[in-house]
Design a protein around this motif. Structure first.
Motif, PDB file in Angstrom:
ATOM      1  N   VAL A  77       1.272  -1.444  -0.128  1.00 55.06           N
ATOM      2  CA  VAL A  77       0.191  -0.205  -0.308  1.00 55.06           C
ATOM      3  C   VAL A  77       1.043   0.860  -0.223  1.00 55.06           C
ATOM      4  O   VAL A  77       0.274   2.154  -0.568  1.00 55.06           O
ATOM      5  CB  VAL A  77      -0.804  -0.011   1.047  1.00 55.06           C
ATOM      6  CG1 VAL A  77      -1.902   1.094   0.926  1.00 55.06           C
ATOM      7  CG2 VAL A  77      -1.544  -1.120   1.096  1.00 55.06           C
ATOM      8  N   LEU A  78       1.868   1.003   1.176  1.00 58.20           N
ATOM      9  CA  LEU A  78       3.254   2.381   1.136  1.00 58.20           C
ATOM     10  C   LEU A  78       3.302   2.674  -0.184  1.00 58.20           C
ATOM     11  O   LEU A  78       3.721   3.887  -0.988  1.00 58.20           O
ATOM     12  CB  LEU A  78       4.086   1.688   1.813  1.00 58.20           C
ATOM     13  CG  LEU A  78       3.492   1.990   3.572  1.00 58.20           C
ATOM     14  CD1 LEU A  78       4.513   2.057   4.841  1.00 58.20           C
ATOM     15  CD2 LEU A  78       3.024   3.878   4.001  1.00 58.20           C
ATOM     16  N   TYR A 115       1.944   1.187  -3.631  1.00 57.64           N
ATOM     17  CA  TYR A 115       1.085   2.308  -4.452  1.00 57.64           C
ATOM     18  C   TYR A 115       0.495   3.673  -4.251  1.00 57.64           C
ATOM     19  O   TYR A 115       1.252   4.454  -5.267  1.00 57.64           O
ATOM     20  CB  TYR A 115      -0.396   1.336  -3.904  1.00 57.64           C
ATOM     21  CG  TYR A 115      -1.459   1.875  -4.903  1.00 57.64           C
ATOM     22  CD1 TYR A 115      -1.686   2.043  -6.093  1.00 57.64           C
ATOM     23  CD2 TYR A 115      -2.105   2.856  -4.051  1.00 57.64           C
ATOM     24  CE1 TYR A 115      -2.997   2.441  -6.527  1.00 57.64           C
ATOM     25  CE2 TYR A 115      -3.377   3.428  -3.963  1.00 57.64           C
ATOM     26  CZ  TYR A 115      -3.351   3.156  -6.158  1.00 57.64           C
ATOM     27  OH  TYR A 115      -4.804   3.535  -6.360  1.00 57.64           O
ATOM     28  N   VAL A 116       1.421   4.054  -3.279  1.00 56.85           N
ATOM     29  CA  VAL A 116       0.819   5.629  -2.762  1.00 56.85           C
ATOM     30  C   VAL A 116       2.396   6.108  -3.487  1.00 56.85           C
ATOM     31  O   VAL A 116       1.654   7.635  -3.624  1.00 56.85           O
ATOM     32  CB  VAL A 116       0.541   6.180  -0.873  1.00 56.85           C
ATOM     33  CG1 VAL A 116       1.172   7.533  -1.255  1.00 56.85           C
ATOM     34  CG2 VAL A 116      -0.248   5.424  -0.666  1.00 56.85           C
ATOM     35  N   ALA A 117       3.222   5.810  -2.765  1.00 58.52           N
ATOM     36  CA  ALA A 117       4.705   6.464  -3.430  1.00 58.52           C
ATOM     37  C   ALA A 117       4.581   6.035  -5.227  1.00 58.52           C
ATOM     38  O   ALA A 117       5.323   7.661  -5.563  1.00 58.52           O
ATOM     39  CB  ALA A 117       5.453   5.726  -2.679  1.00 58.52           C
ATOM     40  N   GLY A 176       3.325   7.386  -7.313  1.00 60.05           N
ATOM     41  CA  GLY A 176       3.214   8.659  -7.963  1.00 60.05           C
ATOM     42  C   GLY A 176       3.462   9.308  -7.800  1.00 60.05           C
ATOM     43  O   GLY A 176       3.160  10.431  -8.173  1.00 60.05           O
ATOM     44  N   ARG A 177       4.585   8.947  -6.517  1.00 59.01           N
ATOM     45  CA  ARG A 177       4.860  10.569  -6.075  1.00 59.01           C
ATOM     46  C   ARG A 177       6.607  10.846  -6.113  1.00 59.01           C
ATOM     47  O   ARG A 177       7.077  11.810  -6.291  1.00 59.01           O
ATOM     48  CB  ARG A 177       5.044  11.048  -5.037  1.00 59.01           C
ATOM     49  CG  ARG A 177       3.458  11.201  -4.328  1.00 59.01           C
ATOM     50  CD  ARG A 177       2.762  11.277  -2.739  1.00 59.01           C
ATOM     51  NE  ARG A 177       1.703  11.463  -3.102  1.00 59.01           N
ATOM     52  CZ  ARG A 177       0.691  11.740  -1.406  1.00 59.01           C
ATOM     53  NH1 ARG A 177       1.488  11.662  -1.324  1.00 59.01           N
ATOM     54  NH2 ARG A 177      -0.219  11.554  -1.568  1.00 59.01           N
ATOM     55  N   PHE A 191       6.544  -2.821  -0.365  1.00 57.43           N
ATOM     56  CA  PHE A 191       7.412  -1.269  -1.203  1.00 57.43           C
ATOM     57  C   PHE A 191       8.127  -2.127  -1.877  1.00 57.43           C
ATOM     58  O   PHE A 191       7.539  -1.221  -3.272  1.00 57.43           O
ATOM     59  CB  PHE A 191       7.560  -0.516   0.191  1.00 57.43           C
ATOM     60  CG  PHE A 191       8.147   0.206  -0.871  1.00 57.43           C
ATOM     61  CD1 PHE A 191       7.005   1.501  -0.383  1.00 57.43           C
ATOM     62  CD2 PHE A 191       9.602   0.598  -1.249  1.00 57.43           C
ATOM     63  CE1 PHE A 191       7.861   3.642  -0.482  1.00 57.43           C
ATOM     64  CE2 PHE A 191       9.634   2.210  -1.667  1.00 57.43           C
ATOM     65  CZ  PHE A 191       8.964   3.501  -1.517  1.00 57.43           C
ATOM     66  N   LYS A 219      -0.842  -7.716  -5.789  1.00 58.54           N
ATOM     67  CA  LYS A 219       0.079  -6.326  -6.194  1.00 58.54           C
ATOM     68  C   LYS A 219      -0.724  -6.246  -7.510  1.00 58.54           C
ATOM     69  O   LYS A 219      -0.785  -5.115  -8.010  1.00 58.54           O
ATOM     70  CB  LYS A 219       1.056  -6.424  -6.540  1.00 58.54           C
ATOM     71  CG  LYS A 219       2.006  -6.530  -4.977  1.00 58.54           C
ATOM     72  CD  LYS A 219       3.245  -7.159  -6.147  1.00 58.54           C
ATOM     73  CE  LYS A 219       3.910  -6.409  -7.667  1.00 58.54           C
ATOM     74  NZ  LYS A 219       5.399  -7.230  -7.422  1.00 58.54           N
ATOM     75  N   PHE A 249      -3.594  -3.560  -7.566  1.00 56.32           N
ATOM     76  CA  PHE A 249      -2.999  -2.414  -7.469  1.00 56.32           C
ATOM     77  C   PHE A 249      -2.544  -1.207  -9.043  1.00 56.32           C
ATOM     78  O   PHE A 249      -2.239  -0.304  -9.533  1.00 56.32           O
ATOM     79  CB  PHE A 249      -2.141  -1.671  -6.644  1.00 56.32           C
ATOM     80  CG  PHE A 249      -2.358  -2.034  -5.680  1.00 56.32           C
ATOM     81  CD1 PHE A 249      -2.722  -1.255  -4.559  1.00 56.32           C
ATOM     82  CD2 PHE A 249      -2.430  -3.706  -4.710  1.00 56.32           C
ATOM     83  CE1 PHE A 249      -3.099  -1.253  -2.879  1.00 56.32           C
ATOM     84  CE2 PHE A 249      -3.078  -4.169  -3.539  1.00 56.32           C
ATOM     85  CZ  PHE A 249      -3.001  -2.300  -2.474  1.00 56.32           C
ATOM     86  N   HIS A 299      -4.760  -1.189 -11.706  1.00 56.88           N
ATOM     87  CA  HIS A 299      -5.837   0.688 -11.534  1.00 56.88           C
ATOM     88  C   HIS A 299      -4.698   1.416 -11.537  1.00 56.88           C
ATOM     89  O   HIS A 299      -5.303   2.474 -12.142  1.00 56.88           O
ATOM     90  CB  HIS A 299      -5.756   0.623  -9.519  1.00 56.88           C
ATOM     91  CG  HIS A 299      -6.228   2.310  -9.387  1.00 56.88           C
ATOM     92  ND1 HIS A 299      -5.831   2.855  -9.076  1.00 56.88           N
ATOM     93  CD2 HIS A 299      -7.592   2.198  -9.804  1.00 56.88           C
ATOM     94  CE1 HIS A 299      -6.358   3.927  -8.858  1.00 56.88           C
ATOM     95  NE2 HIS A 299      -7.963   3.683  -9.540  1.00 56.88           N
ATOM     96  N   LEU A 300      -3.588   1.150 -11.659  1.00 52.48           N
ATOM     97  CA  LEU A 300      -2.142   2.202 -11.700  1.00 52.48           C
ATOM     98  C   LEU A 300      -2.751   2.413 -13.996  1.00 52.48           C
ATOM     99  O   LEU A 300      -1.355   3.000 -14.222  1.00 52.48           O
ATOM    100  CB  LEU A 300      -0.924   1.401 -11.883  1.00 52.48           C
ATOM    101  CG  LEU A 300      -0.218   2.068 -10.414  1.00 52.48           C
ATOM    102  CD1 LEU A 300       0.294   1.753  -9.652  1.00 52.48           C
ATOM    103  CD2 LEU A 300      -1.257   4.236  -9.713  1.00 52.48           C
TER     104      LEU A 300
END
Length: 244
Positions: free
Chosen positions: A85-86, A88-90, A92-93, A142, A183, A186, A189-190
């Motif tokens: 999950v971390l 996935y958030v990271a 895109g950044r 991660f 995974k 995720f 979705h990306l």
């Protein structure tokens, strides 16, 4: 997805290595990650590789499931899910360079920890510390989401558990099958797994299956010490590759 002949050759070689890494020489993961990154952008390559890993995982579980040591996996699963999950958030950044450097330092840091463990008395083994499994679990989740690069981390974890090579491969096979299936939503979705990329996966699947057969033949001929040294050496090479 259209590829040039040289790209097809690289892709087939990479798919073969996926299979070999799943049933034979652990630690080859970063080699095929690097190969696919030569064919397409790094993020796109991450999405392409994931279904190939799932194909290889299925074959590995079918071959070695009876050797699985579940007690080592239950320690990791909740933490690994949190790491995914971390990641996935990271994803895109972070740009590709930032992710590469971070993962490289993580791998080398855990490798140094494992080497230090080898040099200590049994009573000082760090994997008995409460933080060892949570740390590896979060970092593995991660790094696998960001770059399909959890292989070196799991190599260090499983070697720290002092598993014989058959139990090592069986335990790793089940872990990665469940992790990689987790995974998939995720990555869909990306937009990194789509109809075009999966069509290419199906074309490369025979090379993955051939690699798993080759890996099984290699594994039975490796002695335990050589197996461990190969896993550690390839993990170190992966970490250095990411940094330099």
């Amino acid at each position: 997805m259209t590829l040039e002949p040289w790209q097809w050759a690289l892709a087939a070689g990479g798919a073969l290595l996926v299979g070999v890494s799943k049933t034979g020489i652990a630690g080859l993961g970063m080699l095929f990650v690097v190969i696919f990154a030569q064919i397409m952008p790094a993020k796109q390559a991450t999405g392409l590789v994931l279904p190939l890993l799932c194909f290889g995982d299925i074959m590995a579980v079918a071959s070695y499931r009876r050797h699985t040591q579940w007690r080592y996996l239950w320690r990791l699963f909740p933490w690994t899910a949190a790491g995914v999950v971390l990641g996935y958030v990271a994803l895109g950044r972070m740009d590709n360079r930032q992710a590469r450097l971070l993962i490289g330092w993580i791998i080398l840091g855990l490798l140094a920890l494992h080497v230090a463990r080898r040099m200590r008395a049994a009573t000082e083994v760090p994997e008995h510390a409460w933080w060892f499994a949570p740390l590896v679990g979060v970092l593995a989740g991660f790094t696998t989401l960001v770059a399909n690069a959890a292989g070196p981390l799991m190599a260090i974890y499983l070697l720290s558990m002092r598993l014989p090579k058959m139990e090592y491969v069986g335990t790793g096979a089940v872990f990665f099958l469940l992790l990689n299936l987790f995974k998939v939503p995720f990555m869909v979705h990306l937009g990194l797994i789509n109809q075009s990329s999966f069509s290419l996966n199906l074309l490369l699947a025979p090379a993955v299956f051939a690699g798993t057969l080759l890996g099984r033949k290699i594994l039975v001929k490796l002695d335990q010490r050589l197996f461990e040294n190969l896993a550690l050496g390839l993990s170190a090479a992966a970490g250095l590759k990411l940094l330099f």
